[in-house]
Design a protein around this motif. Sequence first.
Motif, PDB file in Angstrom:
ATOM      1  N   MET A   1       5.019  39.671  69.186  1.00  0.00           N
ATOM      2  CA  MET A   1       4.586  41.054  69.122  1.00  0.00           C
ATOM      3  C   MET A   1       4.399  41.437  67.658  1.00  0.00           C
ATOM      4  O   MET A   1       5.247  41.139  66.827  1.00  0.00           O
ATOM      5  CB  MET A   1       5.630  41.962  69.768  1.00  0.00           C
ATOM      6  N   PRO A   2       3.331  42.126  67.356  1.00  0.00           N
ATOM      7  CA  PRO A   2       3.120  42.544  65.965  1.00  0.00           C
ATOM      8  C   PRO A   2       4.155  43.584  65.547  1.00  0.00           C
ATOM      9  O   PRO A   2       4.727  44.282  66.375  1.00  0.00           O
ATOM     10  CB  PRO A   2       1.719  43.147  65.986  1.00  0.00           C
ATOM     11  N   ARG A   3       4.399  43.683  64.253  1.00  0.00           N
ATOM     12  CA  ARG A   3       5.303  44.708  63.723  1.00  0.00           C
ATOM     13  C   ARG A   3       4.531  45.883  63.156  1.00  0.00           C
ATOM     14  O   ARG A   3       5.017  46.987  63.148  1.00  0.00           O
ATOM     15  CB  ARG A   3       6.192  44.114  62.630  1.00  0.00           C
ATOM     16  N   LEU A   4       3.322  45.626  62.667  1.00  0.00           N
ATOM     17  CA  LEU A   4       2.509  46.679  62.060  1.00  0.00           C
ATOM     18  C   LEU A   4       1.546  47.233  63.099  1.00  0.00           C
ATOM     19  O   LEU A   4       0.839  46.477  63.772  1.00  0.00           O
ATOM     20  CB  LEU A   4       1.728  46.128  60.866  1.00  0.00           C
ATOM     21  N   PHE A   5       1.524  48.548  63.225  1.00  0.00           N
ATOM     22  CA  PHE A   5       0.645  49.216  64.181  1.00  0.00           C
ATOM     23  C   PHE A   5      -0.186  50.259  63.459  1.00  0.00           C
ATOM     24  O   PHE A   5       0.270  50.893  62.508  1.00  0.00           O
ATOM     25  CB  PHE A   5       1.451  49.874  65.301  1.00  0.00           C
ATOM     26  N   LEU A   6      -1.398  50.415  63.944  1.00  0.00           N
ATOM     27  CA  LEU A   6      -2.329  51.390  63.407  1.00  0.00           C
ATOM     28  C   LEU A   6      -2.736  52.307  64.555  1.00  0.00           C
ATOM     29  O   LEU A   6      -3.149  51.843  65.618  1.00  0.00           O
ATOM     30  CB  LEU A   6      -3.555  50.661  62.845  1.00  0.00           C
ATOM     31  N   PHE A   7      -2.587  53.608  64.356  1.00  0.00           N
ATOM     32  CA  PHE A   7      -2.992  54.607  65.337  1.00  0.00           C
ATOM     33  C   PHE A   7      -4.231  55.288  64.773  1.00  0.00           C
ATOM     34  O   PHE A   7      -4.174  55.901  63.706  1.00  0.00           O
ATOM     35  CB  PHE A   7      -1.878  55.622  65.571  1.00  0.00           C
ATOM     36  N   GLY A  52       2.366  52.380  60.913  1.00  0.00           N
ATOM     37  CA  GLY A  52       3.815  52.304  61.024  1.00  0.00           C
ATOM     38  C   GLY A  52       4.234  50.908  61.440  1.00  0.00           C
ATOM     39  O   GLY A  52       3.453  50.178  62.042  1.00  0.00           O
ATOM     40  N   ILE A  53       5.457  50.549  61.101  1.00  0.00           N
ATOM     41  CA  ILE A  53       5.977  49.242  61.488  1.00  0.00           C
ATOM     42  C   ILE A  53       7.220  49.406  62.360  1.00  0.00           C
ATOM     43  O   ILE A  53       7.975  50.363  62.202  1.00  0.00           O
ATOM     44  CB  ILE A  53       6.315  48.348  60.265  1.00  0.00           C
ATOM     45  N   THR A  54       7.380  48.472  63.262  1.00  0.00           N
ATOM     46  CA  THR A  54       8.620  48.442  64.031  1.00  0.00           C
ATOM     47  C   THR A  54       9.676  47.796  63.151  1.00  0.00           C
ATOM     48  O   THR A  54       9.368  46.957  62.308  1.00  0.00           O
ATOM     49  CB  THR A  54       8.446  47.665  65.348  1.00  0.00           C
ATOM     50  N   SER A  55      10.915  48.206  63.339  1.00  0.00           N
ATOM     51  CA  SER A  55      11.991  47.723  62.490  1.00  0.00           C
ATOM     52  C   SER A  55      13.285  47.746  63.290  1.00  0.00           C
ATOM     53  O   SER A  55      13.289  48.098  64.467  1.00  0.00           O
ATOM     54  CB  SER A  55      12.091  48.616  61.247  1.00  0.00           C
ATOM     55  N   ASN A  56      14.358  47.404  62.625  1.00  0.00           N
ATOM     56  CA  ASN A  56      15.663  47.458  63.276  1.00  0.00           C
ATOM     57  C   ASN A  56      16.051  48.918  63.536  1.00  0.00           C
ATOM     58  O   ASN A  56      15.590  49.826  62.869  1.00  0.00           O
ATOM     59  CB  ASN A  56      16.715  46.774  62.399  1.00  0.00           C
ATOM     60  N   GLU A  57      16.907  49.109  64.529  1.00  0.00           N
ATOM     61  CA  GLU A  57      17.399  50.455  64.815  1.00  0.00           C
ATOM     62  C   GLU A  57      18.407  50.798  63.728  1.00  0.00           C
ATOM     63  O   GLU A  57      19.356  50.066  63.505  1.00  0.00           O
ATOM     64  CB  GLU A  57      18.068  50.530  66.200  1.00  0.00           C
ATOM     65  N   ARG A  58      18.207  51.933  63.084  1.00  0.00           N
ATOM     66  CA  ARG A  58      19.021  52.251  61.917  1.00  0.00           C
ATOM     67  C   ARG A  58      20.177  53.184  62.195  1.00  0.00           C
ATOM     68  O   ARG A  58      21.088  53.264  61.402  1.00  0.00           O
ATOM     69  CB  ARG A  58      18.125  52.847  60.845  1.00  0.00           C
ATOM     70  N   TYR A  59      20.151  53.906  63.281  1.00  0.00           N
ATOM     71  CA  TYR A  59      21.197  54.902  63.504  1.00  0.00           C
ATOM     72  C   TYR A  59      21.968  54.691  64.803  1.00  0.00           C
ATOM     73  O   TYR A  59      22.709  55.560  65.206  1.00  0.00           O
ATOM     74  CB  TYR A  59      20.601  56.314  63.484  1.00  0.00           C
ATOM     75  N   VAL A  60      21.770  53.563  65.469  1.00  0.00           N
ATOM     76  CA  VAL A  60      22.519  53.309  66.700  1.00  0.00           C
ATOM     77  C   VAL A  60      23.589  52.257  66.458  1.00  0.00           C
ATOM     78  O   VAL A  60      23.417  51.357  65.643  1.00  0.00           O
ATOM     79  CB  VAL A  60      21.610  52.871  67.883  1.00  0.00           C
ATOM     80  N   GLU A  61      24.673  52.414  67.177  1.00  0.00           N
ATOM     81  CA  GLU A  61      25.745  51.425  67.141  1.00  0.00           C
ATOM     82  C   GLU A  61      25.526  50.433  68.265  1.00  0.00           C
ATOM     83  O   GLU A  61      24.724  50.669  69.179  1.00  0.00           O
ATOM     84  CB  GLU A  61      27.091  52.138  67.259  1.00  0.00           C
ATOM     85  N   ARG A  62      26.226  49.315  68.243  1.00  0.00           N
ATOM     86  CA  ARG A  62      26.034  48.226  69.220  1.00  0.00           C
ATOM     87  C   ARG A  62      26.158  48.737  70.652  1.00  0.00           C
ATOM     88  O   ARG A  62      25.324  48.419  71.493  1.00  0.00           O
ATOM     89  CB  ARG A  62      27.032  47.094  68.941  1.00  0.00           C
ATOM     90  N   HIS A 129       8.188  52.969  61.805  1.00  0.00           N
ATOM     91  CA  HIS A 129       8.605  53.487  60.503  1.00  0.00           C
ATOM     92  C   HIS A 129       7.408  53.447  59.552  1.00  0.00           C
ATOM     93  O   HIS A 129       6.741  52.430  59.443  1.00  0.00           O
ATOM     94  CB  HIS A 129       9.745  52.641  59.934  1.00  0.00           C
ATOM     95  N   CYS A 130       7.169  54.539  58.860  1.00  0.00           N
ATOM     96  CA  CYS A 130       6.071  54.610  57.893  1.00  0.00           C
ATOM     97  C   CYS A 130       6.587  54.564  56.459  1.00  0.00           C
ATOM     98  O   CYS A 130       5.915  54.048  55.574  1.00  0.00           O
ATOM     99  CB  CYS A 130       5.286  55.904  58.071  1.00  0.00           C
ATOM    100  N   ARG A 131       7.744  55.094  56.254  1.00  0.00           N
ATOM    101  CA  ARG A 131       8.327  55.215  54.924  1.00  0.00           C
ATOM    102  C   ARG A 131       8.436  53.849  54.244  1.00  0.00           C
ATOM    103  O   ARG A 131       8.303  53.750  53.026  1.00  0.00           O
ATOM    104  CB  ARG A 131       9.691  55.873  55.072  1.00  0.00           C
ATOM    105  N   ASP A 132       8.681  52.802  55.025  1.00  0.00           N
ATOM    106  CA  ASP A 132       8.815  51.449  54.485  1.00  0.00           C
ATOM    107  C   ASP A 132       7.491  50.913  53.938  1.00  0.00           C
ATOM    108  O   ASP A 132       7.478  49.917  53.226  1.00  0.00           O
ATOM    109  CB  ASP A 132       9.333  50.487  55.557  1.00  0.00           C
ATOM    110  N   LEU A 133       6.385  51.552  54.290  1.00  0.00           N
ATOM    111  CA  LEU A 133       5.072  51.088  53.847  1.00  0.00           C
ATOM    112  C   LEU A 133       4.656  51.693  52.501  1.00  0.00           C
ATOM    113  O   LEU A 133       3.645  51.293  51.944  1.00  0.00           O
ATOM    114  CB  LEU A 133       4.017  51.416  54.912  1.00  0.00           C
ATOM    115  N   GLY A 134       5.409  52.662  52.026  1.00  0.00           N
ATOM    116  CA  GLY A 134       5.099  53.252  50.730  1.00  0.00           C
ATOM    117  C   GLY A 134       5.025  54.759  50.777  1.00  0.00           C
ATOM    118  O   GLY A 134       4.925  55.369  51.844  1.00  0.00           O
TER     119      GLY A 134
END
Length: 181
Positions: A1-7, A52-62, A129-134
């Motif tokens: 599955m791609p990580r980078l998506f364009l809308f 935007g890119i898909t990334s790890n979940e940053r605010y959830v616990e296991r 996530h978009c912030r990671d792209l700049g």
Amino acid sequence: MPRLFLFVGADQGDWTVTSQRTLAGEGLAPVSAVTMLGTEAAPGSGTWALRGITSNERYVERAEKTQLLAVQEGLSRPQARCAALIPIRKTAAWWALTQDERRAVFEAQSHHTEIGLRYLPAIARRLHHCRDLGEAEPFDFLTWFEFAPEHTSAFDDLLAALRASPEWAYVDREVEVRLSR
């Protein structure tokens, strides 16, 4: 599955725009359709393009992630003929918080994951996530939701609950694009 998506918002596309409204900050130019591409492809003749890119979940616990994975369903289900693209930007005050402080607002105060769990598996979503792209990206997050028409009121309830939470005090730009196919 791609990580980078364009809308891509344009006159034609895979999803027809049923409504487009600005809830905070600057809006997006009105479009008739949106196409989601899993690639860095050029937007072509679109009015606007959001990355935007898909990334790890940053605010959830296991334990929360395990709960989510147990009940959530994927995108592109045949019955999911409704969708929403919701680009969001958060304030500088949000980004000045440390990771644990953002987690406290996200979950301990706002119960974001708990709210989302109430609407699974009817409503599927993927966060980009978009912030990671700049810094040139106009939004921090692009959230893509899909659901069957009979779950529209549940989707409205989900959005109302999230927008009423303390987390939304940190949102300074939000656009809601409702779609159908």
